[in-house]
Design a protein around this motif. Structure first.
Motif, PDB file in Angstrom:
ATOM      1  N   THR A  64       0.800  -1.224   0.000  1.00  0.00           N
ATOM      2  CA  THR A  64       0.000   0.000   0.000  1.00  0.00           C
ATOM      3  C   THR A  64       0.835   1.277   0.000  1.00  0.00           C
ATOM      4  N   LEU A  65       2.121   1.168   0.395  1.00  0.00           N
ATOM      5  CA  LEU A  65       3.043   2.302   0.288  1.00  0.00           C
ATOM      6  C   LEU A  65       4.123   2.056  -0.754  1.00  0.00           C
ATOM      7  N   THR A  66       4.225   0.822  -1.245  1.00  0.00           N
ATOM      8  CA  THR A  66       5.268   0.321  -2.137  1.00  0.00           C
ATOM      9  C   THR A  66       6.582   0.203  -1.372  1.00  0.00           C
ATOM     10  N   GLU A  67       7.582  -0.392  -2.023  1.00  0.00           N
ATOM     11  CA  GLU A  67       8.883  -0.582  -1.393  1.00  0.00           C
ATOM     12  C   GLU A  67       9.560   0.746  -1.058  1.00  0.00           C
ATOM     13  N   ARG A  68       9.151   1.835  -1.732  1.00  0.00           N
ATOM     14  CA  ARG A  68       9.769   3.145  -1.489  1.00  0.00           C
ATOM     15  C   ARG A  68       9.218   3.829  -0.245  1.00  0.00           C
ATOM     16  N   GLY A  69       8.166   3.294   0.359  1.00  0.00           N
ATOM     17  CA  GLY A  69       7.614   3.889   1.558  1.00  0.00           C
ATOM     18  C   GLY A  69       6.881   5.193   1.283  1.00  0.00           C
ATOM     19  N   ALA A  70       6.703   5.999   2.319  1.00  0.00           N
ATOM     20  CA  ALA A  70       5.964   7.253   2.225  1.00  0.00           C
ATOM     21  C   ALA A  70       6.912   8.438   2.292  1.00  0.00           C
ATOM     22  N   PRO A  71       6.647   9.510   1.535  1.00  0.00           N
ATOM     23  CA  PRO A  71       7.521  10.699   1.598  1.00  0.00           C
ATOM     24  C   PRO A  71       7.602  11.262   3.018  1.00  0.00           C
ATOM     25  N   HIS A  90      10.562   4.069   5.362  1.00  0.00           N
ATOM     26  CA  HIS A  90      10.358   2.749   4.776  1.00  0.00           C
ATOM     27  C   HIS A  90       9.027   2.156   5.235  1.00  0.00           C
ATOM     28  N   PRO A  91       8.415   1.298   4.421  1.00  0.00           N
ATOM     29  CA  PRO A  91       7.161   0.669   4.847  1.00  0.00           C
ATOM     30  C   PRO A  91       7.390  -0.267   6.016  1.00  0.00           C
ATOM     31  N   SER A  92       6.382  -0.454   6.825  1.00  0.00           N
ATOM     32  CA  SER A  92       6.459  -1.462   7.876  1.00  0.00           C
ATOM     33  C   SER A  92       6.585  -2.838   7.237  1.00  0.00           C
ATOM     34  N   PRO A  93       7.273  -3.779   7.879  1.00  0.00           N
ATOM     35  CA  PRO A  93       7.367  -5.126   7.318  1.00  0.00           C
ATOM     36  C   PRO A  93       6.024  -5.852   7.387  1.00  0.00           C
ATOM     37  N   TRP A  94       5.920  -6.925   6.617  1.00  0.00           N
ATOM     38  CA  TRP A  94       4.681  -7.707   6.617  1.00  0.00           C
ATOM     39  C   TRP A  94       4.326  -8.170   8.023  1.00  0.00           C
ATOM     40  N   ILE A  95       5.305  -8.644   8.773  1.00  0.00           N
ATOM     41  CA  ILE A  95       5.083  -9.092  10.153  1.00  0.00           C
ATOM     42  C   ILE A  95       5.964  -8.263  11.071  1.00  0.00           C
ATOM     43  N   MET A  96       5.368  -7.519  11.976  1.00  0.00           N
ATOM     44  CA  MET A  96       6.109  -6.706  12.925  1.00  0.00           C
ATOM     45  C   MET A  96       6.283  -7.394  14.272  1.00  0.00           C
ATOM     46  N   GLU A  97       5.399  -8.342  14.579  1.00  0.00           N
ATOM     47  CA  GLU A  97       5.535  -9.103  15.821  1.00  0.00           C
ATOM     48  C   GLU A  97       4.936 -10.489  15.625  1.00  0.00           C
ATOM     49  N   LEU A  98       5.648 -11.478  16.131  1.00  0.00           N
ATOM     50  CA  LEU A  98       5.176 -12.863  16.177  1.00  0.00           C
ATOM     51  C   LEU A  98       5.773 -13.443  17.448  1.00  0.00           C
TER      52      LEU A  98
END
Length: 359
Positions: A64-71, A90-98
């Motif tokens: 939703t932000l692409t690999e380039r992240g948000a300005p 940078h965008p958040s990773p797919w999994i931030m906590e497990l």
């Protein structure tokens, strides 16, 4: 949170989806329509006189932000598709906590806890901005994130905690190595629990006082750095109507390099008719490497940012509250950065809609 109980299991789900338009100005400016989002699932079960929890936090931001992240002007540079990306978060990773956690009372006023995570956060820094009451309705990322709470998605964490109503002490061993690409789901290349951290939390009514310290050996990848210490102090104030967070944190390289300091103060207050106001003020010392300007400017540069935002509840969608909001950020750079950014004062604006799940 949205909760349910099934056969003794306690389940909670909450999350936020921001649909936003962000525009940053001047020479390194950019614009984007995109979505900041995160979803958290927590499952708990009484066990052996305590409570066993399993929890995960996920995000679709690589899409939703692409690999380039948000300005975001003056944010730390990173790698995406083999390219160095500057002035974006940078965008958040797919999994931030497990992770799994177990807490068991030892006395009526004291409990012991154990936390283990394939992906998770050690006892280093303040509560991550994603979960802070003072920042939950703010879709932007603090500039000081990489010196404060960046370890919240570490690939391997073990934490032992002991505490009660007034004091809680936690110690962690964790792996600070990160992949080059934020979209990598699991990354354990060279993984070792050779970073360590400790944090104390003192509770006084609505106040929390939180000193912390950690040692991180040299690491490459998404968070490249030499061996360093990270130390700081956070103060949090939380009531239903208002929240304040103040943080001082610094990355102190082992050797002759100078310490890089960060200071953050953020505030949120709820008003009548579903309105809320928030603000964030930051002072950050950036390295030339973090701005991808090695050899062009001094090794350490002072930057500041002041943000003010407003959001208002508008309706509910399937019992999920929705808001619309906007924020303005003014950033200040030293003279040595002006040729690269096009001036001393830099402007960023954003408008967004927010849909909350379980809140």
């Amino acid at each position: 949170m949205r909760m349910s109980d099934t056969a003794g299991w306690r389940v909670s789900l909450h999350g936020d989806v921001f649909l936003q338009y962000v525009h940053t100005y001047r020479t390194r400016g950019d614009y984007q329509f995109g979505s900041v989002n995160r979803f958290m699932l927590d499952v708990g079960e009484p066990l052996g006189g305590g409570v066993l929890q399993a929890r995960t936090t996920v995000s679709a931001e690589p899409l939703t932000l692409t690999e380039r992240g948000a300005p975001q002007l003056l944010q730390v540079a990173f790698i995406a598709d083999g390219e160095t990306i500057t002035d974006h978060m940078h965008p958040s990773p797919w999994i931030m906590e497990l992770a799994v956690a177990y807490e068991r009372p030892l006395t009526p006023s004291t409990a012991l806890s154990l936390y283990g995570a394939a992906i998770g956060g050690p006892a280093l820094g303040p509560p991550v901005y994603l979960h802070r009451a003072s920042a939950m309705e703010n879709p932007s990322v603090p500039l000081g994130h990489h010196a404060q709470d960046v370890t919240h998605s570490s690939y391997g964490v073990v934490t032992l905690g002991l505490g009660g109503r007034v004091l809680r002490v936690e110690v962690s061993a964790f792996n600070d190595r990160q992949p080059d690409e934020a979209s990598t789901v699991f990354f354990y290349e060279g993984a070792r629990l050779d970073s360590y951290a400790g944090r104390a939390t003192i509770f006084v009514g609505p106040w929390s006082f939180m000193p912390f310290y950690g040692y991180l050996p040299a690491a490459s990848g998404g968070h490249t750095h030499g061996a360093m210490r990270r130390a700081g102090f956070a103060v949090l104030y939380n009531l239903d109507s208002s929240s304040v967070t103040a943080v001082y944190s610094a990355n102190d390289p082992v050797g002759s390099e100078r310490r890089a300091n960060t200071v953050l103060v953020e505030w949120k207050t709820r008003w009548h008719a579903g309105q809320l106001f928030y603000a964030r003020a930051e002072y950050v010392q950036r390295t030339d490497e973090e701005l991808s300007l090695v050899g062009s400017v001094g090794p350490l540069l002072d930057v500041e940012a002041l943000q003010a935002g407003y959001a208002r509840a508008v309706t509910s969608v399937a019992a999920m509250p929705a808001r619309v909001g906007a924020y303005v950020t003014v950033s200040l750079v030293p003279p040595s950065l002006e040729p690269f950014y096009g001036g001393h004062g830099l402007l960023s604006i954003a408008v967004y809609g927010q849909l909350s799940i379980g809140r």
